[in-house]
Design an enzyme around this catalytic site. Sequence first.
Site, PDB file in Angstrom:
ATOM      1  NE  ARG A  54       6.782  -0.990  -1.959  1.00 49.62           N
ATOM      2  CZ  ARG A  54       6.691  -1.686  -0.823  1.00 49.62           C
ATOM      3  NH1 ARG A  54       7.721  -2.365  -0.324  1.00 49.62           N
ATOM      4  NH2 ARG A  54       5.571  -1.696  -0.134  1.00 49.62           N
ATOM      5  N   GLY A  55       7.281   1.984   0.494  1.00 46.99           N
ATOM      6  CA  GLY A  55       6.616   1.704   1.766  1.00 46.99           C
ATOM      7  C   GLY A  55       6.688   2.957   2.620  1.00 46.99           C
ATOM      8  CB  ALA A  56       4.083   4.839   4.442  1.00 47.02           C
ATOM      9  CG  ASP A 244       1.047   4.384   1.622  1.00 43.39           C
ATOM     10  OD1 ASP A 244       0.358   3.368   1.415  1.00 43.39           O
ATOM     11  OD2 ASP A 244       2.261   4.448   1.376  1.00 43.39           O
ATOM     12  CE  LYS A 255       0.721   0.620  -3.751  1.00 45.38           C
ATOM     13  NZ  LYS A 255       1.146   1.770  -4.581  1.00 45.38           N
TER      14      LYS A 255
HETATM   15  O1  MRU Z   1       3.631   2.314  -3.573  1.00 46.09           O
HETATM   16  P1  MRU Z   1       4.201   1.618  -2.366  1.00 46.09           P
HETATM   17  O2  MRU Z   1       4.702   0.255  -2.656  1.00 46.09           O
HETATM   18  O3  MRU Z   1       5.199   2.483  -1.642  1.00 46.09           O
HETATM   19  O4  MRU Z   1       2.941   1.470  -1.419  1.00 46.09           O
HETATM   20  C1  MRU Z   1       3.117   0.869  -0.164  1.00 46.09           C
HETATM   21  C2  MRU Z   1       1.847   0.601   0.541  1.00 46.09           C
HETATM   22  O5  MRU Z   1       0.783   0.935   0.077  1.00 46.09           O
HETATM   23  C3  MRU Z   1       1.953  -0.042   1.884  1.00 46.09           C
HETATM   24  O6  MRU Z   1       0.807  -0.818   2.137  1.00 46.09           O
HETATM   25  C4  MRU Z   1       2.057   1.057   2.932  1.00 46.09           C
HETATM   26  O7  MRU Z   1       3.100   1.930   2.644  1.00 46.09           O
HETATM   27  C5  MRU Z   1       2.210   0.518   4.275  1.00 46.09           C
HETATM   28  S1  MRU Z   1       3.914   0.192   4.601  1.00 46.09           S
HETATM   29  C6  MRU Z   1       4.170  -0.488   6.079  1.00 46.09           C
END
Ligand code: MRU
Length: 364
Positions: A54-56, A244, A255
């Site tokens: 997970r994470g963009a 994201d 988020k």
């Molecule tokens: O649903 P997730 O855990 O994938 O969401 C991640 C986020 O919202 C992070 O803040 C975002 O991807 C930034 S990652 C460097």
Amino acid sequence: MKVDGISYRSIWVDPIDGWSVHIFDQTKLPWSLEILRLTDAAQVIHAIRSMQVRGAPLIGAAAAYGLTLAIKRDASDEAMEQSAAQIAAARPTAINLRWAIDRMTAKLRPLAPADRLREAYLEALAICDEDAAQNEAIGNNGLGLIQSIAAKKPGEVVNILTHCNAGWLATVDWGTALAPIYKAHDAGLRVHVWVDETRPRNQGAALTAWELGKHGVPHTVIADNAGGHLMQHGQVDLVIVGTDRVTRQGDVCNKIGTYLKALAAFDNNVPFYVGLPGSTIDWKVRDGVREIPIEERPATELTTVTGRAMDGAILTVRVTPGGSPAANPAFDVTPARLVTGLITERGICAASEATLAALFPERC
Ligand code: MRU
């Protein structure tokens, strides 16, 4: 980054077989550090949807390897296009997923099927290497912000609030929001991080707290609703979050709950910064509130909580009455007017179309 003295990235190709892809199963953290071996695109799609990965930026890198594994099975035009569409649809909000698939297909389409696999591995690795380097640059650029706050309160701790997990677990390495914090800590500055728990999936409590702890960065986990109170009482010097998707006018999708933190920061004159690599900017979208698709995740993520029981067992328990419906929008949009600045690999800029275009002239 290091875990118990061992250097890791959050995604890598198996050094022995040379083709399968490894990730940490993030649904198992912070209770155990388990490595998953992915061998086909279906497994990659499942890992992205279930948020094992997970994470963009990291789902962009995983998507690139997912397409590579699909090509290993069938490199024909038809199969490649079908897999690209399926992987890109795994999650809707983070633009890095679509960006990585577009970059891969642009590189691979002109090649003969027999030449695609080697090039796909090289391109996926290039995406990973660039992400790690860009995030380190975000760290160096954001370090200056923390240094200037530290200079105004000599000998005192700089308190930084963050939401969700935008650390190295959410990227290939370093992180976005956490990269400046790691740089500041490593440079000997006294930093302390307020970690929003980030319900419903607790990425802050489970992942950010784990990462910071492994690196030795002082931190305190807080309920999502505590940030405004801390800001009113002068206990937050700076907010840094990840994102994201950033629109061309600088609206920031992140988020769920980020928008409320930005409102509280604005009301209390606390600087609100966002760390992002250029791959997170969606140049096709201007108005984030109206144009960015917000992922609606299963209600069970809200109606249940998973944790470790006192006897060591991992348990999932229900926290709402059986008959109560629940809604679970996973992201929200913070309008550019609430954002103090964007920390990119090319420098820090205001959240506006003109300043973003000046930093990324070849992309806008
Ligand atoms: O649903 P997730 O855990 O994938 O969401 C991640 C986020 O919202 C992070 O803040 C975002 O991807 C930034 S990652 C460097």
